[in-house]
Design an enzyme around this catalytic site. Structure first.
Site, PDB file in Angstrom:
ATOM      1  N   LYS A   1       0.849  -1.196  -0.001  1.00  6.09           N
ATOM      2  CA  LYS A   1       0.128  -0.267  -0.006  1.00  6.09           C
ATOM      3  C   LYS A   1       0.850   1.278   0.065  1.00  6.09           C
ATOM      4  O   LYS A   1       2.151   1.268   0.250  1.00  6.09           O
ATOM      5  CB  LYS A   1      -0.903  -0.136   1.133  1.00  6.09           C
ATOM      6  CG  LYS A   1      -0.175   0.243   2.518  1.00  6.09           C
ATOM      7  CD  LYS A   1      -1.135  -0.287   3.648  1.00  6.09           C
ATOM      8  CE  LYS A   1      -0.437  -0.089   5.137  1.00  6.09           C
ATOM      9  NZ  LYS A   1      -1.161  -0.904   6.005  1.00  6.09           N
TER      10      LYS A   1
ATOM     11  N   ARG B   1     -10.370  -0.369  14.906  1.00  4.50           N
ATOM     12  CA  ARG B   1     -10.478   0.371  13.792  1.00  4.50           C
ATOM     13  C   ARG B   1     -11.692  -0.133  12.799  1.00  4.50           C
ATOM     14  O   ARG B   1     -12.660  -0.099  12.987  1.00  4.50           O
ATOM     15  CB  ARG B   1      -9.155   0.456  13.114  1.00  4.50           C
ATOM     16  CG  ARG B   1      -9.076   1.455  12.130  1.00  4.50           C
ATOM     17  CD  ARG B   1      -7.483   1.688  11.535  1.00  4.50           C
ATOM     18  NE  ARG B   1      -7.025   0.493  10.996  1.00  4.50           N
ATOM     19  CZ  ARG B   1      -5.499   0.095  10.497  1.00  4.50           C
ATOM     20  NH1 ARG B   1      -4.954   1.202  10.631  1.00  4.50           N
ATOM     21  NH2 ARG B   1      -5.320  -0.951  10.148  1.00  4.50           N
TER      22      ARG B   1
ATOM     23  N   HIS C   1      -5.968  -7.513  13.099  1.00  3.86           N
ATOM     24  CA  HIS C   1      -4.850  -6.458  12.869  1.00  3.86           C
ATOM     25  C   HIS C   1      -4.386  -5.994  14.406  1.00  3.86           C
ATOM     26  O   HIS C   1      -5.269  -5.967  15.245  1.00  3.86           O
ATOM     27  CB  HIS C   1      -5.091  -5.493  12.112  1.00  3.86           C
ATOM     28  CG  HIS C   1      -3.937  -4.488  11.756  1.00  3.86           C
ATOM     29  ND1 HIS C   1      -2.774  -4.997  11.518  1.00  3.86           N
ATOM     30  CD2 HIS C   1      -3.766  -3.192  11.757  1.00  3.86           C
ATOM     31  CE1 HIS C   1      -1.828  -4.059  10.920  1.00  3.86           C
ATOM     32  NE2 HIS C   1      -2.318  -2.959  11.409  1.00  3.86           N
TER      33      HIS C   1
ATOM     34  N   ARG D   1       1.595 -10.746   7.121  1.00  2.95           N
ATOM     35  CA  ARG D   1       1.314  -9.510   6.339  1.00  2.95           C
ATOM     36  C   ARG D   1       2.263  -8.599   6.790  1.00  2.95           C
ATOM     37  O   ARG D   1       2.046  -7.108   7.335  1.00  2.95           O
ATOM     38  CB  ARG D   1       0.021  -8.751   6.711  1.00  2.95           C
ATOM     39  CG  ARG D   1      -1.283  -9.744   6.205  1.00  2.95           C
ATOM     40  CD  ARG D   1      -2.281  -8.848   6.309  1.00  2.95           C
ATOM     41  NE  ARG D   1      -2.614  -8.138   7.514  1.00  2.95           N
ATOM     42  CZ  ARG D   1      -2.944  -8.608   8.756  1.00  2.95           C
ATOM     43  NH1 ARG D   1      -3.800  -9.708   8.682  1.00  2.95           N
ATOM     44  NH2 ARG D   1      -3.273  -8.052   9.658  1.00  2.95           N
TER      45      ARG D   1
ATOM     46  N   TYR E   1      17.009  30.261   7.061  1.00  6.90           N
ATOM     47  CA  TYR E   1      15.883  30.865   7.912  1.00  6.90           C
ATOM     48  C   TYR E   1      15.961  30.790   9.335  1.00  6.90           C
ATOM     49  O   TYR E   1      16.373  29.661   9.590  1.00  6.90           O
ATOM     50  CB  TYR E   1      14.729  30.085   7.309  1.00  6.90           C
ATOM     51  CG  TYR E   1      14.233  30.238   5.791  1.00  6.90           C
ATOM     52  CD1 TYR E   1      13.998  31.686   5.272  1.00  6.90           C
ATOM     53  CD2 TYR E   1      14.032  29.336   4.930  1.00  6.90           C
ATOM     54  CE1 TYR E   1      13.633  31.782   3.990  1.00  6.90           C
ATOM     55  CE2 TYR E   1      13.622  29.629   3.514  1.00  6.90           C
ATOM     56  CZ  TYR E   1      13.347  30.811   3.096  1.00  6.90           C
ATOM     57  OH  TYR E   1      13.050  31.006   1.938  1.00  6.90           O
TER      58      TYR E   1
ATOM     59  N   CYS F   1      15.222  24.225   4.258  1.00  8.15           N
ATOM     60  CA  CYS F   1      14.302  24.881   3.363  1.00  8.15           C
ATOM     61  C   CYS F   1      13.371  23.680   2.592  1.00  8.15           C
ATOM     62  O   CYS F   1      13.552  22.655   2.453  1.00  8.15           O
ATOM     63  CB  CYS F   1      15.036  25.721   2.531  1.00  8.15           C
ATOM     64  SG  CYS F   1      16.205  26.677   3.382  1.00  8.15           S
ATOM     65  N   MET F   2      12.569  24.449   1.697  1.00 10.34           N
ATOM     66  CA  MET F   2      11.637  23.424   0.724  1.00 10.34           C
ATOM     67  C   MET F   2      12.388  22.724  -0.326  1.00 10.34           C
ATOM     68  O   MET F   2      12.237  21.541  -0.192  1.00 10.34           O
ATOM     69  CB  MET F   2      10.609  24.539   0.070  1.00 10.34           C
ATOM     70  CG  MET F   2       9.638  23.999  -0.836  1.00 10.34           C
ATOM     71  SD  MET F   2       8.862  24.844  -1.825  1.00 10.34           S
ATOM     72  CE  MET F   2       7.471  25.679  -0.650  1.00 10.34           C
ATOM     73  N   ASP F   3      13.855  23.493  -0.710  1.00 12.06           N
ATOM     74  CA  ASP F   3      14.282  22.619  -1.838  1.00 12.06           C
ATOM     75  C   ASP F   3      15.953  22.437  -1.426  1.00 12.06           C
ATOM     76  O   ASP F   3      16.580  21.705  -2.275  1.00 12.06           O
ATOM     77  CB  ASP F   3      14.251  23.562  -3.033  1.00 12.06           C
ATOM     78  CG  ASP F   3      12.698  23.717  -3.394  1.00 12.06           C
ATOM     79  OD1 ASP F   3      11.751  23.163  -3.461  1.00 12.06           O
ATOM     80  OD2 ASP F   3      12.459  25.093  -3.457  1.00 12.06           O
TER      81      ASP F   3
HETATM   82  C1  LIG Z   1      -0.497  -1.717   6.842  1.00 11.68           C
HETATM   83  C2  LIG Z   1      -1.001  -2.975   7.351  1.00 11.68           C
HETATM   84  C3  LIG Z   1       0.099  -4.152   7.795  1.00 11.68           C
HETATM   85  C4  LIG Z   1       1.337  -3.785   7.553  1.00 11.68           C
HETATM   86  O1  LIG Z   1       1.889  -3.461   8.671  1.00 11.68           O
HETATM   87  P1  LIG Z   1       3.404  -3.214   9.065  1.00 11.68           P
HETATM   88  O2  LIG Z   1       3.349  -2.620  10.238  1.00 11.68           O
HETATM   89  O3  LIG Z   1       4.087  -2.306   8.054  1.00 11.68           O
HETATM   90  O4  LIG Z   1       4.039  -4.595   9.020  1.00 11.68           O
HETATM   91  C5  LIG Z   1      -0.695  -5.367   7.855  1.00 11.68           C
HETATM   92  N1  LIG Z   1      -1.944  -5.311   7.947  1.00 11.68           N
HETATM   93  C6  LIG Z   1      -2.701  -4.403   7.801  1.00 11.68           C
HETATM   94  C7  LIG Z   1      -4.540  -4.483   7.819  1.00 11.68           C
HETATM   95  C8  LIG Z   1      -2.311  -2.951   7.404  1.00 11.68           C
HETATM   96  O5  LIG Z   1      -3.197  -2.175   7.342  1.00 11.68           O
END
Ligand SMILES: *Cc1c(COP(=O)(O)O)cnc(C)c1O
Length: 390
Positions: free
Chosen positions: A39, A137, A171, A232, A273, A320-322
């Protein structure tokens, strides 16, 4: 793009990714599938190249946050299973079917809506049930007094004729805090609840080929205990985050820039700055063409170091920005045009994240679209990407 390459760029080391993948695969055992969490453009690394590499390596699944990210992968020819972890409005079910994407289902109302749409399309939508075991969540509530209603809701959802329940997952909220007894207890409690839920569903005849719960934190801290059918990992796949260094994982991204100009500034003068740094001595100051618009957080101003000429050197004054400034006084051998590693194998992004009061995820995700990604295999450039319309 060629001209951009010697300004500021991010090198993505696909061999490091391969090393990390294999290390994690052996950590959880060959029987457990690895989901590559890609993601947010693979945490800023470039989702396409990362996904192609993971597909070659035999990852079991890819996970993204939304339909656009999933479509990007499919359109580029990625054919392996893709799971959307986040929300997809039901009117997009036709696209989920067309692109053969698996969708997380987080409550019964969503299951019903997806089922209606899938029926109208005449196709079966593959889903993974998301259980909320304490992250609070997304997911079917199933903690405490909600256990039985959670079981019933999941059973009714899985029985819908136009949905195919391939998986179930949850999760963790604090799996990355092994040093806090309270967090360890909470993670085990979440895991126990997840297993109780699965057993209650099995007792009613509902089984799932893919049960998964372990994010990076759990892969690091509870590898065998919580591996189940799939894991995951996100951040540790990229060689960052808590435990990555200890497991010998290699940073995949190196954010690099060059010294554009060097000036000798007199003792007593100030730089940039806000005048937050006053020269305590005559100072050989390098100007770097990287700033917060490239993703280098301004909060790091005057408190971080970058790696150049074989040593870590202090950054001075406001970012700075750049642009920003690097003190080269103690590295006379560093010259205009020389490479500077902002973060990477010699200067871990986790260290900069600590200094910024945040986590490495935020720094790699923040590397902006004007920073080209350069993909390397065996130290050779195998691809380049710039997300600008030139
Ligand atoms: C982002 C995410 C992960 C991976 O999380 P990490 O901490 O980067 O390993 C796994 N499961 C779900 C549902 C997530 O949203």
């Amino acid at each position: 793009m060629e001209q951009m390459l010697r300004r500021t760029w991010a090198e993505i080391d696909l061999d490091a990714l391969t090393h990390n993948f294999k290390t994690l695969q052996s950590r959880v055992g060959e029987k457990t599938k690895l989901v590559g969490v890609v993601k947010a453009d693979a945490y800023g690394h470039g989702a396409l190249s990362v996904s192609r590499t993971l597909e070659e390596l035999g990852a079991g699944y890819l996970a993204v946050s939304n339909l656009d990210e999933a479509r990007e992968l499919r359109t580029a020819g990625i054919s392996m299973p893709i799971l959307i972890l986040g929300h997809t409005p039901e009117q997009y079910v036709p696209q989920l079917l067309e692109y053969d994407i698996t969708q997380a289902v987080t409550c019964e109302a969503k299951a019903l809506a997806y089922n209606e749409m899938a029926k109208a399309c005449g196709g079966k939508l593959r889903i993974h049930i998301k259980a909320d075991t304490g992250m609070s969540r997304l997911g079917f509530l199933c903690a405490g007094k909600h256990f039985q209603s959670g079981v019933e809701g999941i059973l009714r959802s899985c029985d819908l004729p136009w949905l195919e329940a391939e998986g179930i997952f949850t999760h963790f909220a604090v799996s990355d805090e092994p040093e806090r007894a309270e967090s360890v207890a909470y993670t085990r409690q979440q895991f126990t609840l997840f297993m109780d839920l699965i057993r209650a569903l099995e007792a009613r005849g509902r089984t799932f080929p893919l049960r998964h719960c372990a994010n990076s934190g759990a892969v690091v801290n509870y590898p065998e205990e919580m591996a189940l059918d799939m894991v995951r990992p996100g951040i540790i796949l990229y060689g960052c985050g808590a435990g990555a260094e200890e497991l010998g994982l290699k940073p995949v991204m190196s954010l690099k820039t060059t010294v554009s100009t060097i000036k000798i500034l007199d003792q007593g003068w100030t730089v940039s700055y806000g005048r937050m740094y006053e020269m305590p001595r005559d100072t050989r100051m390098g100007v770097l063409p990287i700033g917060y618009a490239d993703g280098l957080f301004r909060i790091l101003s005057n408190r971080c170091s970058f790696y150049a000429g074989g040593v870590l050197l202090p950054q001075r004054g406001r970012i700075c920005m750049d642009m920003c400034m690097l003190d080269l006084t103690d590295a006379s051998w560093v010259d205009v045009g020389d490479e500077v590693e902002i973060f990477g194998p010699h200067n871990r992004v986790d260290k900069l994240a600590d200094l910024a009061g945040t986590i490495s995820y935020e720094l790699t995700c923040a590397v902006s679209k004007r920073v080209p990604r350069v993909f390397l295999k065996k130290k050779k450039v195998v691809g380049r990407e710039l997300r600008m319309y030139l």
